[in-house]
Design a protein around this motif. Structure first.
Motif: not given
Length: 379
Positions: A163-170
């Motif tokens: 959880a929290g401040a994270l963005t990513y691309t699979t």
């Protein structure tokens, strides 16, 4: 709730120390840099195995696969190899498992795709019989081919949450914004395939238990005392969860802190994230700069918990502490040894939940912010 800059002073000092410790290494996405080399090694090794099998068959000899036996991460134990060939029923079954798993791994590595071990198992249930059959063949291949587990592109479905401040691309191109998940989301199945990791988190908090994770997320700790990222392996972490913690640390270079119970098993879980497993350890799983935030055995006296919140150590607990003190890496860490000695001498242990005996919200409103502000961790 806004946090003043003086709150971040000790955490920033820890961040600078983390950067200093990793000096000389690439501060960027290290895992992605090495992935192509691992893939080339893996494909070449697969082709050699198949070529040897074909060569044996062409001259009328039964093919033999040589599987190195596992060793401990400190290099002791194990050694030698097992010979797997066509002949006896049990050996023939293992031979078939290895070749089919090798074919699946080769296909995914060559195409740059990933599959879960669970998916591969269901594609050929009649061959493997049980999930354990596939898992064993995958672990055998790791040693045969000389690559890390991630090099097979056969991922393990993780149980952990983030959880929290994270963005990513699979790996399939899907953009995931973790901050939008109200109760956190599952650790990605393919940590190796993640790209475009973006976060303004100032630290990563690794939590032992799911119940504690949910309490922290519900209290919005990742925002109130953040931005931060919170991760749990729901007890002893699986490989995917440990890969994610290491991956985020390698990309973001922010402090990683562990929050566990003040007992031998909580200490072991924190040590696993920092020092790695004593048995068979891949690169890219342990974060050597991790700091154990608590609940520390040395915290218990100051917390003045009621007697009924403290549990006596059992003989098994004492044995666990002795085993941890003998861990090659932990035994060279005075701060961690002091915590072991404190627990042994006190004869008591306590869970994170015991803090509710002081005040229902003591963990989120007092304990965590105080420990972070005062650098109350062990390195």
């Amino acid at each position: 709730m806004a946090v003043s800059e003086d709150f971040w002073w000790e955490i920033e000092k820890l961040r600078v120390m983390t950067l200093h410790d990793s000096e000389g290494r690439d501060g960027g996405d290290v895992a992605m840099t090495d992935k192509d080399d691992v893939s080339r090694v893996m494909l070449a090794a697969c082709e050699r195995v198949v070529a040897d099998v074909v060569a044996s068959i062409s001259v009328g000899e039964p093919p033999v696969l040589r599987v190195p036996r596992p060793k401990r991460s400190d290099g002791s134990g194990g050694g030698g190899e097992s010979l797997v060939s066509l002949g006896a029923q049990r050996s023939t079954r293992r031979f078939a498992h290895l070749l089919y798993t090798l074919a699946q791994a080769y296909r995914h590595v060559a195409s740059g795709t990933y599959a879960t071990r669970r998916d591969v198992y269901y594609q050929c249930v009649w061959l493997y019989g049980t999930q354990a059959g596939l898992d064993r063949s995958a672990e055998d291949l790791v040693r045969m081919l000389g690559v890390p587990r991630s090099g097979l592109h056969l991922t393990i479905t993780g149980k952990g949450l983030v959880a929290g401040a994270l963005t990513y691309t699979t790996c399939d191109g899907t953009i995931v914004n973790v901050s939008q998940a109200q109760n956190g989301m599952l650790v990605p199945e393919s940590v190796e395939g993640m790209t475009g990791v973006v976060s303004d988190a100032r630290y990563i908090l690794v939590v032992e238990k799911d119940a504690t994770f949910q309490r922290l997320v519900e209290a919005q700790v990742h925002r109130s005392y953040g931005p931060s990222i919170i991760i749990t392996g729901k007890g002893y972490p699986d490989v995917s969860t440990r890969q994610l913690v290491h991956r985020l640390w390698s990309v973001l270079r922010v402090p990683v802190l562990a929050l566990t119970d003040a007992d031998p098993y909580g200490l072991h879980i924190a040590a696993l994230y920092k020092f790695g497993a004593l048995l068979r350890e891949d690169a890219g799983l342990a974060v050597s700069s991790l700091a154990w935030l608590g609940v520390l055995p040395t915290d218990l006296r100051a917390l003045q918990l009621p007697a009924y919140a403290l549990l006596p150590l059992t003989p098994t607990d004492h044995g666990k502490l002795a085993s941890l003190a003998a861990h090659p890496a932990l035994s060279r860490s005075p701060g961690w040894l002091r915590q072991i000695q404190e627990q042994q001498n006190s004869g008591f242990k306590a869970e994170i939940q015991s803090l509710t005996h002081i005040r229902p919200d003591y963990l989120t409103s007092v304990y965590l912010p105080t420990k972070l502000r005062q650098a109350g961790w062990v390195l």
